[in-house]
Design a protein around this motif. Structure first.
Motif, mmCIF file in Angstrom:
data_model
loop_
_atom_site.group_PDB
_atom_site.id
_atom_site.type_symbol
_atom_site.label_atom_id
_atom_site.label_comp_id
_atom_site.label_asym_id
_atom_site.label_seq_id
_atom_site.Cartn_x
_atom_site.Cartn_y
_atom_site.Cartn_z
ATOM 1 N N VAL A 151 -10.999 54.961 44.526
ATOM 2 C CA VAL A 151 -9.901 56.006 44.752
ATOM 3 C C VAL A 151 -9.257 56.075 46.148
ATOM 4 O O VAL A 151 -10.344 56.325 47.201
ATOM 5 N N ALA A 152 -8.230 55.917 46.391
ATOM 6 C CA ALA A 152 -7.631 56.052 47.634
ATOM 7 C C ALA A 152 -6.424 57.147 47.512
ATOM 8 O O ALA A 152 -5.752 56.958 46.361
ATOM 9 N N VAL A 153 -5.935 57.576 48.528
ATOM 10 C CA VAL A 153 -4.482 58.286 48.581
ATOM 11 C C VAL A 153 -4.067 57.665 49.656
ATOM 12 O O VAL A 153 -4.253 57.535 50.859
ATOM 13 N N ILE A 154 -2.591 57.452 49.475
ATOM 14 C CA ILE A 154 -1.728 56.550 50.350
ATOM 15 C C ILE A 154 -0.533 57.481 50.795
ATOM 16 O O ILE A 154 0.228 58.234 49.724
ATOM 17 N N THR A 155 -0.459 57.859 52.234
ATOM 18 C CA THR A 155 0.491 58.770 52.587
ATOM 19 C C THR A 155 1.670 57.891 53.394
ATOM 20 O O THR A 155 1.203 56.798 54.034
ATOM 21 N N ALA A 156 2.933 58.307 53.598
ATOM 22 C CA ALA A 156 3.781 57.731 54.486
ATOM 23 C C ALA A 156 5.197 58.720 54.540
ATOM 24 O O ALA A 156 5.145 59.929 53.858
ATOM 25 N N PRO A 181 6.990 63.846 54.278
ATOM 26 C CA PRO A 181 5.789 62.970 53.760
ATOM 27 C C PRO A 181 5.902 62.930 52.306
ATOM 28 O O PRO A 181 6.207 63.706 51.460
ATOM 29 N N VAL A 182 5.086 61.743 51.758
ATOM 30 C CA VAL A 182 4.783 61.482 50.441
ATOM 31 C C VAL A 182 3.691 61.237 50.375
ATOM 32 O O VAL A 182 2.724 60.621 51.192
ATOM 33 N N SER A 194 6.463 56.171 40.196
ATOM 34 C CA SER A 194 5.868 56.944 41.360
ATOM 35 C C SER A 194 7.033 57.868 42.091
ATOM 36 O O SER A 194 7.905 57.123 42.500
ATOM 37 N N SER A 195 6.885 58.910 42.091
ATOM 38 C CA SER A 195 7.686 59.893 42.987
ATOM 39 C C SER A 195 7.948 59.362 44.508
ATOM 40 O O SER A 195 8.600 59.659 45.216
ATOM 41 N N ALA A 196 6.568 58.687 44.586
ATOM 42 C CA ALA A 196 6.596 58.096 46.232
ATOM 43 C C ALA A 196 7.047 56.749 46.445
ATOM 44 O O ALA A 196 7.239 56.236 47.667
ATOM 45 N N SER A 197 7.458 56.100 45.506
ATOM 46 C CA SER A 197 7.815 54.729 45.549
ATOM 47 C C SER A 197 9.018 54.420 46.396
ATOM 48 O O SER A 197 8.871 53.324 47.153
ATOM 49 N N GLU A 198 9.927 55.080 46.529
ATOM 50 C CA GLU A 198 11.256 54.985 47.338
ATOM 51 C C GLU A 198 10.803 54.974 48.514
ATOM 52 O O GLU A 198 11.268 54.354 49.351
#
Length: 190
Positions: free
Chosen positions: A38-43, A49-50, A75-79
């Motif tokens: 399991v990982a969490v990816i941020t950008a 931030p997402v 995913s809400s972060a995909s864009e």
């Protein structure tokens, strides 16, 4: 986009027309029995931030240090991840279960708790006190069905909690729609 590595295999992949295919439910059933770390990816691509929780992070090469992961178009972060030049991949252990759940939750502000995260001097959002994180430059993207596969070059890392070689530590895995901790009890052979 700058491509540090040859991309012909990514950009010129042949299109196939398969007459038979597993259904989405059949495919999901196969992978339910295959645990993933399991990982969490941020950008942040400039609008804030997402973050998202992923079990698709894989090491590709140690020299140069490359990894890949995939993100669903749902995913809400995909864009943001489709445009970000850099990302931070947070590698979680069982002590980080609450962060894993936060990254997987729908419709929540994953950065509401300002004490939980900050920005690196290079600008990327990073969560505090996770097992380890790696800041990466995105080097390529490839559409794959309803997902995007992202290849990234590791630039910087931090390890907060390391397991001794050959020891399980408190590894966090996702298996059959539930969270699990790997430990000495789960070892079946030396």
């Amino acid at each position: 986009m700058f491509h540090a590595y040859p991309t012909d295999a990514w950009t010129e992949a042949p299109k196939h027309d398969f007459s038979t295919s597993l259904s989405a439910d059949e495919f999901k059933a196969v992978f339910r029995g295959h645990p993933g770390g399991v990982a969490v990816i941020t950008a942040d691509a400039g609008e804030g931030p997402v973050a998202l929780t992923a079990t698709s992070v894989s090491s590709v090469s140690a020299e140069p240090p490359l990894l890949i992961f995939s993100i669903s178009a749902l995913s809400s972060a995909s864009e943001v991840l489709s445009r970000a030049e850099t990302v931070v991949v947070h590698f979680l252990d069982a002590n980080d279960l609450d962060l894993a759940k936060l990254g997987a939750a729908r419709g929540v502000d994953r950065f509401a708790d300002a004490h939980r995260w900050s920005r690196l001097v290079t600008g990327e959002p990073v969560y505090h006190d996770v097992r380890a994180w790696v800041r990466c430059a995105v080097i390529d993207r490839m559409g794959a069905g309803t997902s995007t596969v992202i290849a990234a070059h590791a630039l910087q890392s931090h390890i907060e909690r390391d397991a001794d070689a050959g020891e399980p530590g408190d590894a966090l895995v996702h298996h059959n729609r539930t969270w699990h901790r790997l430990g000495a009890h789960s070892r079946i052979e030396d």
